[in-house]
Design a protein around this motif. Structure first.
Motif, PDB file in Angstrom:
ATOM      1  N   ASP A  73      -3.738 -10.397  -8.365  1.00  0.00           N
ATOM      2  CA  ASP A  73      -3.310 -11.652  -7.749  1.00  0.00           C
ATOM      3  C   ASP A  73      -2.140 -11.417  -6.788  1.00  0.00           C
ATOM      4  OD1 ASP A  73      -3.473 -14.529  -7.476  1.00  0.00           O
ATOM      5  OD2 ASP A  73      -1.605 -14.609  -8.634  1.00  0.00           O
ATOM      6  N   ILE A  74      -1.180 -10.615  -7.226  1.00  0.00           N
ATOM      7  CA  ILE A  74      -0.019 -10.294  -6.373  1.00  0.00           C
ATOM      8  C   ILE A  74      -0.488  -9.613  -5.087  1.00  0.00           C
ATOM      9  CG2 ILE A  74       1.993  -8.767  -6.161  1.00  0.00           C
ATOM     10  CD1 ILE A  74       2.598  -9.384  -9.122  1.00  0.00           C
ATOM     11  N   PHE A  75      -1.368  -8.619  -5.210  1.00  0.00           N
ATOM     12  CA  PHE A  75      -1.823  -7.884  -4.033  1.00  0.00           C
ATOM     13  C   PHE A  75      -2.637  -8.773  -3.094  1.00  0.00           C
ATOM     14  CE2 PHE A  75       0.009  -4.154  -5.652  1.00  0.00           C
ATOM     15  CZ  PHE A  75      -0.023  -3.201  -4.651  1.00  0.00           C
ATOM     16  N   LEU A  76      -3.423  -9.700  -3.640  1.00  0.00           N
ATOM     17  CA  LEU A  76      -4.163 -10.634  -2.780  1.00  0.00           C
ATOM     18  C   LEU A  76      -3.203 -11.459  -1.927  1.00  0.00           C
ATOM     19  CD1 LEU A  76      -7.039 -11.967  -5.057  1.00  0.00           C
ATOM     20  CD2 LEU A  76      -7.267 -10.708  -2.901  1.00  0.00           C
ATOM     21  N   LYS A  77      -2.063 -11.824  -2.501  1.00  0.00           N
ATOM     22  CA  LYS A  77      -1.087 -12.647  -1.787  1.00  0.00           C
ATOM     23  C   LYS A  77      -0.176 -11.836  -0.864  1.00  0.00           C
ATOM     24  CE  LYS A  77      -0.871 -16.103  -5.424  1.00  0.00           C
ATOM     25  NZ  LYS A  77      -0.174 -16.543  -6.611  1.00  0.00           N
ATOM     26  N   LEU A  78       0.124 -10.595  -1.234  1.00  0.00           N
ATOM     27  CA  LEU A  78       1.178  -9.864  -0.541  1.00  0.00           C
ATOM     28  C   LEU A  78       0.717  -8.752   0.393  1.00  0.00           C
ATOM     29  CD1 LEU A  78       3.668  -9.412  -3.505  1.00  0.00           C
ATOM     30  CD2 LEU A  78       3.417 -11.328  -1.947  1.00  0.00           C
ATOM     31  N   ASP A  79      -0.384  -8.146   0.091  1.00  0.00           N
ATOM     32  CA  ASP A  79      -0.829  -6.973   0.850  1.00  0.00           C
ATOM     33  C   ASP A  79      -1.475  -7.421   2.154  1.00  0.00           C
ATOM     34  OD1 ASP A  79      -1.442  -4.387   1.586  1.00  0.00           O
ATOM     35  OD2 ASP A  79      -3.114  -4.187   0.182  1.00  0.00           O
ATOM     36  N   LYS A  80      -0.627  -7.772   3.111  1.00  0.00           N
ATOM     37  CA  LYS A  80      -1.087  -8.386   4.364  1.00  0.00           C
ATOM     38  C   LYS A  80      -2.045  -7.487   5.148  1.00  0.00           C
ATOM     39  CE  LYS A  80       1.400 -12.014   3.695  1.00  0.00           C
ATOM     40  NZ  LYS A  80       0.781 -13.134   3.023  1.00  0.00           N
ATOM     41  N   ASP A  81      -1.807  -6.176   5.123  1.00  0.00           N
ATOM     42  CA  ASP A  81      -2.696  -5.281   5.874  1.00  0.00           C
ATOM     43  C   ASP A  81      -3.835  -4.738   5.007  1.00  0.00           C
ATOM     44  OD1 ASP A  81      -1.294  -3.499   4.308  1.00  0.00           O
ATOM     45  OD2 ASP A  81      -0.360  -2.448   5.985  1.00  0.00           O
ATOM     46  N   MET A  82      -3.914  -5.199   3.756  1.00  0.00           N
ATOM     47  CA  MET A  82      -4.996  -4.897   2.818  1.00  0.00           C
ATOM     48  C   MET A  82      -5.264  -3.393   2.674  1.00  0.00           C
ATOM     49  SD  MET A  82      -7.316  -8.210   3.837  1.00  0.00           S
ATOM     50  CE  MET A  82      -8.745  -7.679   2.979  1.00  0.00           C
ATOM     51  N   ASP A  83      -4.190  -2.604   2.574  1.00  0.00           N
ATOM     52  CA  ASP A  83      -4.349  -1.159   2.394  1.00  0.00           C
ATOM     53  C   ASP A  83      -4.102  -0.720   0.954  1.00  0.00           C
ATOM     54  OD1 ASP A  83      -1.618  -1.470   2.219  1.00  0.00           O
ATOM     55  OD2 ASP A  83      -1.136   0.083   3.691  1.00  0.00           O
ATOM     56  N   ASP A  84      -4.015  -1.691   0.040  1.00  0.00           N
ATOM     57  CA  ASP A  84      -3.767  -1.435  -1.388  1.00  0.00           C
ATOM     58  C   ASP A  84      -2.405  -0.794  -1.651  1.00  0.00           C
ATOM     59  OD1 ASP A  84      -6.112  -2.629  -2.174  1.00  0.00           O
ATOM     60  OD2 ASP A  84      -7.237  -0.763  -2.325  1.00  0.00           O
ATOM     61  N   ASN A  85      -1.503  -0.938  -0.702  1.00  0.00           N
ATOM     62  CA  ASN A  85      -0.125  -0.490  -0.854  1.00  0.00           C
ATOM     63  C   ASN A  85       0.793  -1.574  -0.304  1.00  0.00           C
ATOM     64  OD1 ASN A  85      -0.074   2.446  -1.770  1.00  0.00           O
ATOM     65  ND2 ASN A  85      -1.579   2.493  -0.112  1.00  0.00           N
ATOM     66  N   LEU A  86       1.940  -1.736  -0.956  1.00  0.00           N
ATOM     67  CA  LEU A  86       2.941  -2.655  -0.439  1.00  0.00           C
ATOM     68  C   LEU A  86       4.061  -1.844   0.191  1.00  0.00           C
ATOM     69  CD1 LEU A  86       3.289  -5.201  -3.396  1.00  0.00           C
ATOM     70  CD2 LEU A  86       1.933  -5.442  -1.299  1.00  0.00           C
ATOM     71  N   SER A  87       4.303  -2.096   1.456  1.00  0.00           N
ATOM     72  CA  SER A  87       5.452  -1.480   2.113  1.00  0.00           C
ATOM     73  C   SER A  87       6.702  -2.174   1.594  1.00  0.00           C
ATOM     74  CB  SER A  87       5.349  -1.653   3.627  1.00  0.00           C
ATOM     75  OG  SER A  87       5.469  -3.034   3.953  1.00  0.00           O
ATOM     76  N   GLU A  88       7.849  -1.601   1.871  1.00  0.00           N
ATOM     77  CA  GLU A  88       9.083  -2.250   1.462  1.00  0.00           C
ATOM     78  C   GLU A  88       9.199  -3.620   2.127  1.00  0.00           C
ATOM     79  OE1 GLU A  88      13.717  -1.112   0.648  1.00  0.00           O
ATOM     80  OE2 GLU A  88      12.792  -0.247   2.434  1.00  0.00           O
TER      81      GLU A  88
END
Length: 183
Positions: free
Chosen positions: A149-164
């Motif tokens: 759920d967090i990644f669906l909301k936050l991972d804007k470039d959808m690369d399965d990684n969150l940048s800082e």
């Protein structure tokens, strides 16, 4: 460094710590007295830190997480122990730091491999530890669902990684996510 031959804190070192933290000189002296009472040798060893942390969070096995926390959030110079300066700097961020400083510190904790981004698996591992400590062993499945759920909301470039940047942006936009991400 700034400590006299007896290992005591000098006025010069107190001034340096006062200038690099948000603690007053009296708070630094008080924390130092407490630190020396609990750790008479003037350092917290890795084993003592892990034992202390696992004792604070008795549900599940927090040893891997506490080792990670020791290495990436407390033992700044990598010498295998936490001295008073490292302790007070970490305490400064966790207790007196701004939301952004706390989230930058949390980002470092989540970035377990130190590559500058937080992967889904790193986030699952961290959230699992958090939830297990609060809810017990049934939390692993909930952790995975929470992270997806967090990644669906936050991972804007959808690369399965969150940048800082994505991580900090999420913290600014949602207090519930911020609360979860910063433990």
């Amino acid at each position: 460094m700034g400590q006299g031959p007896s290992g005591e804190l000098t006025e010069e070192r107190i001034t340096e710590l006062k200038n690099s933290t948000k603690f007053t000189a009296n708070e630094i002296r008080d924390w130092y007295a407490e630190f020396k009472t609990n750790f008479p040798k003037g350092v917290i060893t890795k084993d003592a830190f892990v034992s202390m942390y696992c004792h604070l969070f008795p549900h599940g096995d927090a040893s891997d997480f506490s080792l990670h926390l020791f290495r990436h959030s407390y033992d700044a110079d990598g010498n295998g122990v936490i001295d008073f300066e490292e302790f007070i700097q970490a305490l400064n961020v966790s207790s007196k730091g701004s939301q952004e400083e706390k989230m930058r510190w949390a980002f470092k904790m989540y970035d377990m491999d130190g590559n500058g981004s937080v992967s889904k698996q790193e986030t699952i591992d961290m959230i699992t530890v958090i939830l297990i400590n609060g809810l017990g062993s049934a939390a692993a499945k909930q952790a995975e669902e929470t992270v997806l759920d967090i990644f669906l909301k936050l991972d804007k470039d959808m690369d399965d990684n969150l940048s800082e940047r994505e991580f900090l942006s999420a913290a600014k936009s949602s207090s519930s996510i911020r609360d979860l991400l910063q433990l």
